[in-house]
Design a protein around this motif. Structure first.
Motif, PDB file in Angstrom:
ATOM      1  N   ARG A 102       0.282  11.675   9.753  1.00 46.81           N
ATOM      2  CA  ARG A 102      -0.956  11.594  10.108  1.00 46.81           C
ATOM      3  C   ARG A 102      -1.733  13.027  10.064  1.00 46.81           C
ATOM      4  NH1 ARG A 102      -3.315   6.894  11.875  1.00 46.81           N
ATOM      5  NH2 ARG A 102      -4.737   8.082  10.504  1.00 46.81           N
ATOM      6  N   PHE A 103      -0.922  14.011  10.503  1.00 43.73           N
ATOM      7  CA  PHE A 103      -1.387  15.428  10.206  1.00 43.73           C
ATOM      8  C   PHE A 103      -1.682  15.650   8.815  1.00 43.73           C
ATOM      9  CE2 PHE A 103       0.072  16.765  14.755  1.00 43.73           C
ATOM     10  CZ  PHE A 103      -1.197  16.622  14.914  1.00 43.73           C
ATOM     11  N   SER A 104      -0.676  15.310   8.155  1.00 46.45           N
ATOM     12  CA  SER A 104      -0.776  15.601   6.495  1.00 46.45           C
ATOM     13  C   SER A 104      -1.819  14.529   5.794  1.00 46.45           C
ATOM     14  CB  SER A 104       0.722  15.070   5.884  1.00 46.45           C
ATOM     15  OG  SER A 104       0.688  15.354   4.562  1.00 46.45           O
ATOM     16  N   GLU A 105      -1.802  13.716   6.263  1.00 42.18           N
ATOM     17  CA  GLU A 105      -2.970  12.835   5.910  1.00 42.18           C
ATOM     18  C   GLU A 105      -4.400  13.342   6.210  1.00 42.18           C
ATOM     19  OE1 GLU A 105      -2.704   8.735   7.068  1.00 42.18           O
ATOM     20  OE2 GLU A 105      -4.957   8.336   6.794  1.00 42.18           O
ATOM     21  N   TRP A 106      -4.641  13.642   7.497  1.00 41.47           N
ATOM     22  CA  TRP A 106      -5.804  14.204   7.811  1.00 41.47           C
ATOM     23  C   TRP A 106      -6.093  15.497   7.148  1.00 41.47           C
ATOM     24  CZ3 TRP A 106      -4.038  13.310  13.463  1.00 41.47           C
ATOM     25  CH2 TRP A 106      -4.140  11.804  13.848  1.00 41.47           C
ATOM     26  N   SER A 107      -5.095  16.432   6.916  1.00 40.46           N
ATOM     27  CA  SER A 107      -5.384  17.846   6.325  1.00 40.46           C
ATOM     28  C   SER A 107      -5.695  17.521   4.845  1.00 40.46           C
ATOM     29  CB  SER A 107      -4.371  18.591   6.623  1.00 40.46           C
ATOM     30  OG  SER A 107      -3.091  18.018   6.460  1.00 40.46           O
ATOM     31  N   ASN A 108      -5.109  16.800   4.140  1.00 42.47           N
ATOM     32  CA  ASN A 108      -5.071  16.288   2.755  1.00 42.47           C
ATOM     33  C   ASN A 108      -6.662  15.982   2.538  1.00 42.47           C
ATOM     34  OD1 ASN A 108      -4.332  16.296   0.255  1.00 42.47           O
ATOM     35  ND2 ASN A 108      -3.833  14.185   0.227  1.00 42.47           N
ATOM     36  N   ILE A 163      12.636  12.132   5.999  1.00 43.71           N
ATOM     37  CA  ILE A 163      13.356  11.592   5.124  1.00 43.71           C
ATOM     38  C   ILE A 163      13.267   9.903   4.924  1.00 43.71           C
ATOM     39  CG2 ILE A 163      15.803  11.119   4.446  1.00 43.71           C
ATOM     40  CD1 ILE A 163      16.708  13.963   5.167  1.00 43.71           C
ATOM     41  N   TRP A 164      13.364   9.448   6.281  1.00 41.49           N
ATOM     42  CA  TRP A 164      13.520   7.913   6.546  1.00 41.49           C
ATOM     43  C   TRP A 164      11.974   7.466   6.021  1.00 41.49           C
ATOM     44  CZ3 TRP A 164      17.146   4.518   6.349  1.00 41.49           C
ATOM     45  CH2 TRP A 164      18.380   5.013   6.638  1.00 41.49           C
ATOM     46  N   GLY A 165      10.955   8.242   6.754  1.00 42.19           N
ATOM     47  CA  GLY A 165       9.389   7.833   6.370  1.00 42.19           C
ATOM     48  C   GLY A 165       9.177   8.049   4.784  1.00 42.19           C
ATOM     49  N   SER A 166       9.555   9.149   3.964  1.00 47.68           N
ATOM     50  CA  SER A 166       9.547   8.960   2.730  1.00 47.68           C
ATOM     51  C   SER A 166      10.123   7.739   1.861  1.00 47.68           C
ATOM     52  CB  SER A 166       9.807  10.339   1.998  1.00 47.68           C
ATOM     53  OG  SER A 166       9.948  10.185   0.723  1.00 47.68           O
ATOM     54  N   LYS A 167      11.337   7.378   2.410  1.00 42.08           N
ATOM     55  CA  LYS A 167      12.007   6.297   1.843  1.00 42.08           C
ATOM     56  C   LYS A 167      11.365   4.975   2.150  1.00 42.08           C
ATOM     57  CE  LYS A 167      16.416   5.895   2.463  1.00 42.08           C
ATOM     58  NZ  LYS A 167      16.802   5.280   1.240  1.00 42.08           N
ATOM     59  N   LYS A 184       0.711  -1.333   0.067  1.00 41.33           N
ATOM     60  CA  LYS A 184       0.090   0.053  -0.069  1.00 41.33           C
ATOM     61  C   LYS A 184       0.853   1.075  -0.052  1.00 41.33           C
ATOM     62  CE  LYS A 184      -4.700   0.462   1.823  1.00 41.33           C
ATOM     63  NZ  LYS A 184      -5.577   0.116   2.859  1.00 41.33           N
ATOM     64  N   ASP A 185       1.869   1.204   0.960  1.00 42.00           N
ATOM     65  CA  ASP A 185       2.805   2.365   0.891  1.00 42.00           C
ATOM     66  C   ASP A 185       3.542   2.700  -0.404  1.00 42.00           C
ATOM     67  OD1 ASP A 185       4.426   4.268   2.180  1.00 42.00           O
ATOM     68  OD2 ASP A 185       5.746   2.759   2.635  1.00 42.00           O
ATOM     69  N   VAL A 186       3.856   1.451  -1.117  1.00 44.21           N
ATOM     70  CA  VAL A 186       4.333   1.510  -2.192  1.00 44.21           C
ATOM     71  C   VAL A 186       3.810   2.041  -3.613  1.00 44.21           C
ATOM     72  CG1 VAL A 186       6.451   0.701  -3.738  1.00 44.21           C
ATOM     73  CG2 VAL A 186       5.768  -0.387  -1.352  1.00 44.21           C
ATOM     74  N   GLY A 187       2.445   1.794  -3.529  1.00 43.41           N
ATOM     75  CA  GLY A 187       1.310   2.051  -4.495  1.00 43.41           C
ATOM     76  C   GLY A 187       1.741   1.565  -5.786  1.00 43.41           C
ATOM     77  N   ALA A 188       1.817   2.660  -6.745  1.00 43.70           N
ATOM     78  CA  ALA A 188       2.182   2.202  -8.058  1.00 43.70           C
ATOM     79  C   ALA A 188       3.352   1.540  -8.313  1.00 43.70           C
ATOM     80  CB  ALA A 188       1.952   3.468  -8.927  1.00 43.70           C
ATOM     81  N   GLY A 189       4.594   1.984  -7.506  1.00 43.83           N
ATOM     82  CA  GLY A 189       5.652   1.555  -7.495  1.00 43.83           C
ATOM     83  C   GLY A 189       5.813  -0.249  -7.310  1.00 43.83           C
ATOM     84  N   ALA A 190       4.765  -0.869  -6.622  1.00 45.81           N
ATOM     85  CA  ALA A 190       4.644  -2.177  -6.353  1.00 45.81           C
ATOM     86  C   ALA A 190       3.732  -2.912  -7.665  1.00 45.81           C
ATOM     87  CB  ALA A 190       4.176  -2.646  -5.166  1.00 45.81           C
ATOM     88  N   ILE A 241       1.217   1.000   8.654  1.00 47.32           N
ATOM     89  CA  ILE A 241       2.433   1.756   7.743  1.00 47.32           C
ATOM     90  C   ILE A 241       1.633   3.047   7.255  1.00 47.32           C
ATOM     91  CG2 ILE A 241       3.794   1.715   5.858  1.00 47.32           C
ATOM     92  CD1 ILE A 241       4.137  -1.288   6.451  1.00 47.32           C
ATOM     93  N   TYR A 242       2.250   4.178   7.579  1.00 50.54           N
ATOM     94  CA  TYR A 242       1.456   5.481   6.722  1.00 50.54           C
ATOM     95  C   TYR A 242       2.735   5.973   5.986  1.00 50.54           C
ATOM     96  CZ  TYR A 242      -1.418   4.779  10.950  1.00 50.54           C
ATOM     97  OH  TYR A 242      -2.113   4.308  12.112  1.00 50.54           O
ATOM     98  N   SER A 243       2.250   6.661   4.956  1.00 47.62           N
ATOM     99  CA  SER A 243       3.379   7.183   3.869  1.00 47.62           C
ATOM    100  C   SER A 243       3.234   8.525   4.158  1.00 47.62           C
ATOM    101  CB  SER A 243       2.935   6.754   2.781  1.00 47.62           C
ATOM    102  OG  SER A 243       1.621   7.169   2.037  1.00 47.62           O
TER     103      SER A 243
END
Lengths: 443, 309
Positions: free
Chosen positions: B52-58, B221-225, A271-277, B127-129
């Protein structure tokens, strides 16, 4: 004096009251079938552990909502162990004293630790889709039930699927297949079968371990980029899976050439990878995501719509939720089968549940009746086969959901059976276990 | 040759991220004499809050403006980290002025457990992105110079560059500003710093805020990766050999130590791993740190502590 008399009277009354309460609780417990639930809702593997636990507990609630097992209600208690073997064993020790008659450790490491304890405590272990592969041989592993499939089944089917993609088993010759695996008993389980298949078909097997929890895989994927294997098998759990797929994307390895085990094929993995997966495939332990199945509709109507659901409603029917649900169903059906012999409407003991699991016969009619039509195939166990089924499908992530992408495969018994017997015999010799005879099995 | 360069570059970029996390340890140690075991938990809480703040506000904005949602996420996460810094000073450190280093170390262990538990309770354990628009696909460069070219991961490159900027900025802040000097004075001697008018409580809040900022950047950075989930805590553990190697009191040590560990673990996994069954990069980093400790107990750049009796 008056005060002392009053205090004495109060103490006697409270003792009487508490013993009355205790006996009522004990009586209530005696009329309920107790299911211990080992879970990991926190820690590195929580994202995958949660939906499994929710599915498991929800199914027990559903059974109760439908009247119990022939009238016997189910009670349960969760124990959090964070996927740590030592804490898992602690949970086992704590819950076995509360009347546990079946355990599902959800960890191959914990399964290894409990395999020697189960015969002593006379509590069967269900390890649906994990655990010791050789425990399929029930004549040695009397108390282990790796129902639906073992990692050896997974490894065998994975090679069958890769061969089918290439155009046949003969096309495997000279190919290179890499196994990226969690460096733990779970990750190491498939290696003997893959090595056997590599010998049989002449492909090169590359072993790439990844240390727990699997968040750092750059070096692993750089090696894959250098060696360019034709296919990558992913034997991961938790964050290791999504990290692997992200690293595959970062190193340009095609996701279509990757195939995960059934613990690397759920929503949290992609899910977190989305289209990349997109294009990534994984084995399905019979079921996939089953939001349209009857059992899920029943679950929503009888549990979640009544405000009794354990987790979020939109999770119901997802892959790991279904895995937990089916695992609970197998345990419940073991109890139900035991009641057929030992008395309907009675609470079963561990030994009786063990018999029920060893004589499980879930034919398609029964499964359809319980709402599992299209979800899974029949399961029939015996003394010599504690697995009961070895059917597997493949599903593929299309960028937003899992969809089945293959027909059914069955593990090749001609390859696996001799390995199972050999490994089980070795275990029996090491531990001094007597293989059960046909007469003993019939008892 | 191309593969060796790729491995080196991969190690350097990972190492820069280790430096960033190590810097969180070094800053707090220099300013308060506390080895902050809660740094990993702070990274987790910061990343969870941001995601989570980003997800909720989005969702509240109808999914129209990811940029605005991310800005709200960063502000929200920053506020959470300030709250953490204030609470740590108010309820924990204030009671422990002039206590032994071991006591303070144990306290940070407790803080780590509390933060991990509260973070997951408030923000969830799935897991959140974090989507801040980082490119995910690799580019192949120097194809004319090296056979097959050299693959560079754009996301890693940008992350390393961001980390380098932050490390540079913090170094200047620490060495050249009045607040930085005050932080160092507090670290040297709590009572002496107080006696010359440096407010101890305020200084501690500032340093924990800076460590929170470092945690937030590392978390993003790590969360995005790799997605935001509990395992992000283990990233902090990867910085432990970095601070051992570089020295607990040295900002340059954290930078150089991070780079050495990053490159060392990647090269060891790729070139030594196959001979010993693989999976060695995590413990190999500690082996490197231990070897340094044998010859320089204070680390490569750490201050040699001499106690007079």
């Amino acid at each position: 004096m008056k005060f002392r008399t009053l205090a004495l009277a109060a103490a006697i009354a409270s003792v009487g009251l508490s013993s009355a309460t205790f006996s009522t609780a004990a009586q209530a417990q005696a009329q309920e079938q107790f299911f211990p639930v080992l879970v990991y809702r926190t820690g590195a593997y929580a994202a995958n552990g949660n939906p499994w636990a929710n599915g498991y507990v929800d199914y027990l609630k559903l059974v109760n909502a439908q009247g119990g097992v022939n009238g016997v209600k189910i009670s349960f208690e969760e124990c959090e162990f964070g996927y740590a073997t030592d804490r898992g064993v602690e949970c086992y020790e704590r819950l076995k004293g509360k009347g546990a008659t079946v355990f599902q450790p959800l960890s191959t490491g914990v399964t290894f630790a409990l395999t020697d304890k189960a015969p002593v405590d006379k509590i069967p272990l269900i390890t649906a889709g994990y655990g010791r592969s050789e425990s399929q041989d029930g004549s040695v592993f009397t108390w282990n039930f790796p129902l639906l499939g073992t990692y050896w089944v997974g490894a065998d089917v994975a090679i069958q699927h890769v061969a089918k993609q290439l155009g046949g088993l003969d096309k495997l010759k000279g190919k290179k297949i890499a196994l990226v695996y969690h460096d733990s008993p779970f990750g190491k389980e498939p290696i003997p079968v893959l090595q056997e298949r590599a010998k049989m078909h002449g492909f090169d097997l590359q072993l790439l371990p990844v240390a727990h929890p699997g968040v750092e895989q750059k070096a692993t994927w750089l090696q894959i980029r250098r060696d360019r294997p034709d296919h990558v098998l992913l034997w991961g759990w938790g964050v290791m899976n999504s990290t692997a797929i992200k690293e595959a994307q970062a190193t340009g390895y095609p996701r279509e050439k990757m195939l995960g085990i059934w613990w690397a094929g759920a929503e949290p993995d992609v899910k977190d990878v989305g289209a990349g997966a997109k294009g990534y495939s994984a084995l399905a332990l019979q079921h996939g995501a089953e939001p349209n199945s009857k059992v899920v509709k029943d679950m929503l109507a009888m549990v979640h719509d009544k405000g009794q659901g354990t987790g979020p409603k939109d999770e119901v029917g997802s892959v790991l939720y279904m895995r937990g649900l089916i695992s609970a169903m197998l345990g419940v059906e073991g109890v139900r089968q035991a009641q057929e012999r030992y008395g309907k409407g009675k609470v079963m003991t561990g030994e009786q549940v063990r018999w029920g699991l060893e004589n499980l016969n879930l034919d398609q009619g029964k499964l359809d009746g319980m709402g599992f039509a299209g979800v899974m195939r029949p399961v029939q166990t015996s003394c010599t086969d504690h697995m009961g089924s070895s059917w597997v499908r493949v599903h593929t992530w299309d960028g937003s959901k899992w969809a089945f992408s293959s027909d059914w495969y069955q593990a090749d018994d001609k390859v696996l059976r001799p390995m199972v017997l050999e490994a089980a015999s070795k275990y029996a010799t090491e531990k001094g276990v007597q293989r059960r005879t046909a007469e003993q099995c019939a008892q | 040759m191309g593969f060796f360069i790729e491995t080196m570059l991969g190690g350097l970029m990972t190492g820069m991220l280790y430096s960033l996390v190590a810097l969180g340890f070094v800053l707090i140690f220099k300013a308060s004499g506390v080895f902050n075991f809660a740094q990993g938990a702070m990274v987790l809480v910061a990343a969870l809050a941001m995601a989570r703040f980003s997800e909720w506000s989005n969702a509240a904005l109808g999914g129209d403006s990811l940029f605005l949602a991310n800005v709200i996420g960063i502000i929200g996460a920053g506020a959470v980290m300030f709250l953490v810094a204030w609470a740590v000073e108010r309820f924990v450190l204030r009671k422990l002025v002039n206590q032994e280093g071991a006591t303070l170390l144990m306290v940070t262990l407790g803080i780590a457990y509390v933060l991990e538990g509260l973070g997951q309770t408030f923000f969830g354990s799935e897991i959140y992105s974090i989507n801040v628009g980082m490119p995910k696909d690799p580019v192949i460069m120097f194809e004319g110079l090296v056979e097959g070219g050299v693959m560079i991961n754009k996301e890693d490159f940008i992350a390393a560059a961001l980390a380098a900027v932050l490390v540079g900025g913090l170094t200047i802040f620490f060495q050249k500003t009045a607040i930085g000097r005050a932080l160092r004075a507090v670290a040297d001697d709590h009572q002496a710093a107080q006696s010359v008018g440096i407010p101890l409580n305020k200084t501690w809040v500032i340093v924990w805020c800076v460590a929170g900022l470092v945690a937030l950047v590392a978390g993003i950075i790590w969360g995005s990766k790799m997605g935001v989930q509990f395992s992000i805590v283990t990233v902090a553990l990867r910085a432990l050999p970095v601070v051992i190697l570089g020295g607990l009191t040295s900002v340059p040590g954290a930078i150089v130590g991070g780079l050495i560990i990053g490159v060392g673990e990647k090269l060891s996994e790729v070139y030594l791993g196959p001979f010993v069954g693989g999976g060695i990069e995590i413990w190999f980093a500690y082996v490197m740190a231990l070897i340094v400790l044998l010859f320089r107990p204070q680390g490569l750049f750490g201050e040699k502590i001499i106690n007079r009796v």
